[in-house]
Design an enzyme around this catalytic site. Sequence first.
Site, mmCIF file in Angstrom:
data_model
loop_
_atom_site.group_PDB
_atom_site.id
_atom_site.type_symbol
_atom_site.label_atom_id
_atom_site.label_comp_id
_atom_site.label_asym_id
_atom_site.label_seq_id
_atom_site.Cartn_x
_atom_site.Cartn_y
_atom_site.Cartn_z
ATOM 1 N N ASP A 60 0.874 -1.162 0.000
ATOM 2 C CA ASP A 60 0.000 0.000 0.000
ATOM 3 C C ASP A 60 0.915 1.216 0.000
ATOM 4 O O ASP A 60 1.616 1.482 0.981
ATOM 5 C CB ASP A 60 -0.892 -0.009 1.240
ATOM 6 C CG ASP A 60 -1.829 1.182 1.326
ATOM 7 O OD1 ASP A 60 -1.598 2.199 0.627
ATOM 8 O OD2 ASP A 60 -2.788 1.111 2.101
ATOM 9 N N SER A 137 -1.475 11.919 -12.654
ATOM 10 C CA SER A 137 -2.669 11.905 -13.486
ATOM 11 C C SER A 137 -2.811 13.230 -14.210
ATOM 12 O O SER A 137 -2.265 14.250 -13.791
ATOM 13 C CB SER A 137 -3.879 11.685 -12.577
ATOM 14 O OG SER A 137 -5.070 12.048 -13.207
ATOM 15 N N TYR A 150 -7.285 16.175 -5.772
ATOM 16 C CA TYR A 150 -6.055 15.741 -6.430
ATOM 17 C C TYR A 150 -5.099 16.900 -6.529
ATOM 18 O O TYR A 150 -3.926 16.781 -6.415
ATOM 19 C CB TYR A 150 -6.351 15.155 -7.817
ATOM 20 C CG TYR A 150 -5.183 14.365 -8.352
ATOM 21 C CD1 TYR A 150 -5.034 13.025 -8.014
ATOM 22 C CD2 TYR A 150 -4.226 14.956 -9.137
ATOM 23 C CE1 TYR A 150 -3.961 12.306 -8.475
ATOM 24 C CE2 TYR A 150 -3.144 14.229 -9.593
ATOM 25 C CZ TYR A 150 -3.006 12.912 -9.275
ATOM 26 O OH TYR A 150 -1.934 12.201 -9.707
#
Length: 150
Positions: A60, A137, A150
Amino acid sequence: MASLDGKVALVLGASAAGGSGWAIAQEYARAGARVAVAARSFDRLSELAAGIGALPVACDAGDEAQVANLAAEVVREFGALDIAVNCAGEAVNGTIDDSTDESLSVALRGNYLNNVYFVKHMARAIGEDGSIVLLSSMSATHPSPLMFAY
């Protein structure tokens, strides 16, 4: 791509078939690198690892202890680490009006802290001669009201 014979590459966030991490890991293996792949989704990760002869590691990216363990496991298995790529990220959808402490915490861990942990522990594992790559992204440069965190 130039030959990566003798190099060790790690790609974190490589469990999505056809995703960036998956494709990068495949290319590194084709170029001759010994490859480790990591992600939370171990079942899908195992499929990629089997297909390219990579070491799969559950990790993770938002958990510093797991990222530290990932670096140590790669060095333990291969004796070195030359290239480390982090493609892991966390999509947290919603507007700022809908945000909660929990959703903000998920976004912070999955998109900021994961990179801090990654650079910290991979730089220690690589030493002075290697590469660390962080992928992001399009949301970082083309904000959307529904991806404000984000």
